[in-house]
Design a protein around this motif. Sequence first.
Motif, PDB file in Angstrom:
ATOM      1  N   ARG A  40       0.807  -1.226   0.000  1.00 45.51           N
ATOM      2  CA  ARG A  40       0.000   0.000   0.000  1.00 45.51           C
ATOM      3  C   ARG A  40       0.839   1.274   0.000  1.00 45.51           C
ATOM      4  O   ARG A  40       0.499   2.242  -0.680  1.00 45.51           O
ATOM      5  CB  ARG A  40      -0.978  -0.002   1.179  1.00 45.51           C
ATOM      6  N   ASP A  41       1.938   1.289   0.772  1.00 46.32           N
ATOM      7  CA  ASP A  41       2.786   2.489   0.799  1.00 46.32           C
ATOM      8  C   ASP A  41       3.367   2.773  -0.587  1.00 46.32           C
ATOM      9  O   ASP A  41       3.428   3.907  -1.038  1.00 46.32           O
ATOM     10  CB  ASP A  41       3.931   2.320   1.806  1.00 46.32           C
TER      11      ASP A  41
ATOM     12  N   ASP B 108      -2.395  14.462  -1.102  1.00 55.43           N
ATOM     13  CA  ASP B 108      -2.718  13.181  -1.751  1.00 55.43           C
ATOM     14  C   ASP B 108      -4.025  12.555  -1.301  1.00 55.43           C
ATOM     15  O   ASP B 108      -4.384  11.474  -1.766  1.00 55.43           O
ATOM     16  CB  ASP B 108      -1.616  12.124  -1.531  1.00 55.43           C
TER      17      ASP B 108
ATOM     18  N   GLU C 166       0.660   4.204  -2.887  1.00 50.98           N
ATOM     19  CA  GLU C 166       0.379   5.617  -2.613  1.00 50.98           C
ATOM     20  C   GLU C 166       1.416   6.501  -3.280  1.00 50.98           C
ATOM     21  O   GLU C 166       1.105   7.549  -3.825  1.00 50.98           O
ATOM     22  CB  GLU C 166       0.374   5.874  -1.104  1.00 50.98           C
ATOM     23  N   ASP C 167       2.663   6.057  -3.190  1.00 54.11           N
ATOM     24  CA  ASP C 167       3.743   6.819  -3.794  1.00 54.11           C
ATOM     25  C   ASP C 167       3.565   6.874  -5.307  1.00 54.11           C
ATOM     26  O   ASP C 167       3.683   7.922  -5.932  1.00 54.11           O
ATOM     27  CB  ASP C 167       5.085   6.168  -3.442  1.00 54.11           C
TER      28      ASP C 167
ATOM     29  N   VAL D 268      10.718   4.404   3.505  1.00 54.67           N
ATOM     30  CA  VAL D 268       9.555   3.663   4.004  1.00 54.67           C
ATOM     31  C   VAL D 268       8.210   4.281   3.630  1.00 54.67           C
ATOM     32  O   VAL D 268       7.180   3.616   3.691  1.00 54.67           O
ATOM     33  CB  VAL D 268       9.622   3.478   5.525  1.00 54.67           C
ATOM     34  N   HIS D 269       8.197   5.534   3.299  1.00 53.32           N
ATOM     35  CA  HIS D 269       6.968   6.175   2.826  1.00 53.32           C
ATOM     36  C   HIS D 269       7.371   7.485   2.214  1.00 53.32           C
ATOM     37  O   HIS D 269       8.400   8.066   2.586  1.00 53.32           O
ATOM     38  CB  HIS D 269       5.970   6.408   3.982  1.00 53.32           C
ATOM     39  N   ARG D 270       6.555   7.927   1.289  1.00 56.39           N
ATOM     40  CA  ARG D 270       6.807   9.221   0.666  1.00 56.39           C
ATOM     41  C   ARG D 270       6.890  10.326   1.734  1.00 56.39           C
ATOM     42  O   ARG D 270       7.756  11.183   1.678  1.00 56.39           O
ATOM     43  CB  ARG D 270       5.621   9.409  -0.269  1.00 56.39           C
TER      44      ARG D 270
ATOM     45  N   SER E 253       7.868  -0.772   2.450  1.00 60.17           N
ATOM     46  CA  SER E 253       7.535  -0.763   3.874  1.00 60.17           C
ATOM     47  C   SER E 253       8.686  -1.364   4.680  1.00 60.17           C
ATOM     48  O   SER E 253       9.394  -2.244   4.182  1.00 60.17           O
ATOM     49  CB  SER E 253       6.262  -1.567   4.119  1.00 60.17           C
TER      50      SER E 253
ATOM     51  N   ARG F 217       0.182  11.507 -10.402  1.00 64.61           N
ATOM     52  CA  ARG F 217      -0.613  12.724 -10.412  1.00 64.61           C
ATOM     53  C   ARG F 217       0.223  13.885 -10.928  1.00 64.61           C
ATOM     54  O   ARG F 217      -0.247  14.722 -11.684  1.00 64.61           O
ATOM     55  CB  ARG F 217      -1.121  13.054  -9.011  1.00 64.61           C
TER      56      ARG F 217
ATOM     57  N   PHE G 254       9.869  -4.981   4.697  1.00 59.24           N
ATOM     58  CA  PHE G 254      10.262  -5.537   3.407  1.00 59.24           C
ATOM     59  C   PHE G 254      11.524  -4.879   2.842  1.00 59.24           C
ATOM     60  O   PHE G 254      11.975  -5.216   1.748  1.00 59.24           O
ATOM     61  CB  PHE G 254       9.105  -5.419   2.416  1.00 59.24           C
TER      62      PHE G 254
ATOM     63  N   ALA H  50      -5.154  10.473  -6.649  1.00 57.35           N
ATOM     64  CA  ALA H  50      -5.040   9.299  -5.792  1.00 57.35           C
ATOM     65  C   ALA H  50      -5.588   9.646  -4.423  1.00 57.35           C
ATOM     66  O   ALA H  50      -5.222  10.633  -3.832  1.00 57.35           O
ATOM     67  CB  ALA H  50      -3.584   8.884  -5.677  1.00 57.35           C
TER      68      ALA H  50
ATOM     69  N   THR I  12       2.147  -1.688   6.930  1.00 56.18           N
ATOM     70  CA  THR I  12       2.426  -0.499   6.118  1.00 56.18           C
ATOM     71  C   THR I  12       1.906   0.744   6.842  1.00 56.18           C
ATOM     72  O   THR I  12       0.928   0.675   7.590  1.00 56.18           O
ATOM     73  CB  THR I  12       1.743  -0.551   4.733  1.00 56.18           C
ATOM     74  N   TRP I  13       2.576   1.863   6.571  1.00 55.47           N
ATOM     75  CA  TRP I  13       2.145   3.122   7.209  1.00 55.47           C
ATOM     76  C   TRP I  13       0.774   3.537   6.719  1.00 55.47           C
ATOM     77  O   TRP I  13      -0.015   4.121   7.464  1.00 55.47           O
ATOM     78  CB  TRP I  13       3.177   4.219   6.957  1.00 55.47           C
ATOM     79  N   ALA I  14       0.463   3.265   5.460  1.00 59.79           N
ATOM     80  CA  ALA I  14      -0.855   3.633   4.926  1.00 59.79           C
ATOM     81  C   ALA I  14      -1.952   2.958   5.737  1.00 59.79           C
ATOM     82  O   ALA I  14      -2.991   3.560   6.035  1.00 59.79           O
ATOM     83  CB  ALA I  14      -0.952   3.245   3.450  1.00 59.79           C
TER      84      ALA I  14
ATOM     85  N   ILE J 148      14.275   7.335  -5.971  1.00 62.81           N
ATOM     86  CA  ILE J 148      13.880   6.967  -4.611  1.00 62.81           C
ATOM     87  C   ILE J 148      12.516   6.300  -4.694  1.00 62.81           C
ATOM     88  O   ILE J 148      11.562   6.870  -5.235  1.00 62.81           O
ATOM     89  CB  ILE J 148      13.847   8.194  -3.682  1.00 62.81           C
ATOM     90  N   VAL J 149      12.453   5.070  -4.213  1.00 63.31           N
ATOM     91  CA  VAL J 149      11.203   4.311  -4.266  1.00 63.31           C
ATOM     92  C   VAL J 149      10.768   3.990  -2.832  1.00 63.31           C
ATOM     93  O   VAL J 149      11.509   4.205  -1.882  1.00 63.31           O
ATOM     94  CB  VAL J 149      11.367   3.002  -5.072  1.00 63.31           C
ATOM     95  N   VAL J 150       9.550   3.474  -2.706  1.00 64.97           N
ATOM     96  CA  VAL J 150       8.993   3.220  -1.382  1.00 64.97           C
ATOM     97  C   VAL J 150       8.902   1.721  -1.119  1.00 64.97           C
ATOM     98  O   VAL J 150       8.495   0.953  -1.992  1.00 64.97           O
ATOM     99  CB  VAL J 150       7.594   3.866  -1.253  1.00 64.97           C
TER     100      VAL J 150
END
Lengths: 193, 403
Positions: A58-59, B73, A62-63, B137-139, B168, A69, B171, A76, B42-44, B164-166
């Motif tokens: 999920r993270d 977002d 979202e990214d 780990v998150h945007r 969790s 966008r 992982f 999103a 996950t943070w989401a 830079i990618v995300v």
Amino acid sequence: MRIAIIDTSAGRAAVISDGLREAGLDDLVLVDTTRPLVAQIEAATPDVVLINLENPSRDLLEDFFAMSRALARPIAMFVDQSDAEATGAAIDAGVSAYVVDGLSKQRIKPVIELAVRRFQAFSRLQRELDDAKTALAERAVIDKAKAILMKRRQIDEPEAYALLRGQAMRTNRRISEIAEAIVTSEALMGDME
Amino acid sequence: MTAESFRIGFLPLVDAALPILAHELGFAKAEGIKLELVRDMTWATVRDRLLYGHTDAAHMIAPLTIATTLGRDRPAVPLAVPFVLGLNGNAVTFSAKLAAETGLADGLGDPVKIGTALKLIADARLAVGKRLRFGVVHRYSSHNYMLRYWLAGVGIRPDQDIEIVVTSPPFAADALAAGEVDGICVGEPWNSIAVDSGVGHIALATAQIWRRGVEKVLTMRATALEERRGEVEALVRSLHSAAAHFVEPGVAEESADILARPEYLDAPRDAVLRAITDRIRLVPGGEPIHYPDFMFQYREAANFPWRSQAAWLYSQMVRWDYMAFDDDAAAAASNVFRPDVYRAALAGSGAPLPGASSKLEGGLDEPIGAGSTQGRLTLGSDRFFDGRAFDPDDIQGYLAGIE
């Protein structure tokens, strides 16, 4: 409206997509969760993404949505927060929705509601299956206990069952628990005379 | 005494320690509240459970609370932070291959030296169209901002020169092992797990990038905080007691035993113990080195929600979302942090209470006494690696200076 479904359980994904098809939403993409998600979603260009809440990607998604966008202006978001009740129901059922394109609330709402109902239907099926499995296992252990009693006490089957039931009623326990105890003790002490 | 209950969402990370220990060691009970820990991956998901009432509070990356409040977002929901769960505790870990290419030595490197070596490699990779890729780990994570701050400071443009990618936290080590990324910036124990499994070398502690960088926070919905103000203050006190206990000599083993359990971090106890005792194994098979204040959970009023720290996070959000500075948004971001609730909760307890709610960030080289309304407060060096200080009253000037 194209809908992408991401679910680590193939069974649940099938239950959801069947439901959406029945409702006339047949432009569906089932995302293979063992392969990179982003590339598949990029290729599918869905309007809505349905994903189970526990999905570890999920993270990442979202990214991806935030990035796309910036490039192509789709939106999103989690389902529209103005309907907190529907969103809460979705969360409870374990479904997360990302509206990738700027769809109106009226169009997205039925999709989410349907997905929620199918998620719940799936967990009900799962529960019924578990119950049935438990019932079968219980029947097997009761049969075993009856056989032990019949052999040891030289009685017939109805008598053996009556014995089990009587003990269960006196001790306020379930027949399967009594049967379990007999089978266990037989396994441990069966060869003692 | 009635046991008012809080469901608290968390991710399997050592800096989820305070709510877990407050529950396990009875600090919550002593305040008349009951905690239930809810683990996610996950943070989401942690955020969404909080927003829709599955949980009452959450162990949360600080920038995500600000992004959620500002409606980045997604639709905006005002969040509030009455307590900081800790400073720093993250690291930047390179793949074995990248570590060799950068000539990473056995000890912790100098951020400028490693950064300079990294820039040469990044440029070479860019030239052949295979950009270096880092995982955060998150945007909206402090990891993303710390990494970008360092990279930009050594001349690497994070969105052009590298990727830079995300991924969790649970992982991140796997992504490194699978070769999906060349480096990760993540919290413990996931760097140590990467090292212990032979796939990574720790290049930097994020504390080397910002000596007192704000990390995880306790987040609530702002409305829920107001509705349950008294209980929230009890929660803050219980976390503060857990923090005081956490840094006591001789308790680290017990803390590690609890945190490593399957229902919490489900991680090797040794990796957890190293992180909470500031002893970090940098290379596979190496001896752990002692890096003081790798994790920072209590001293110097570390749990105090400084509005200036929220403001710094907002400045980075402006910087890396490439959006315009906005006065109202800056104020809203700063106000996510609630020093007033912290002060009310700990008044009369003996805990040092800073007199100010905002300070110059990164301005201290030497420990210095700071104004407090209660208790004695000393603040240690809080330098950024490039020596630049952040004045929360002049975010625009700060941003202009780093462009």
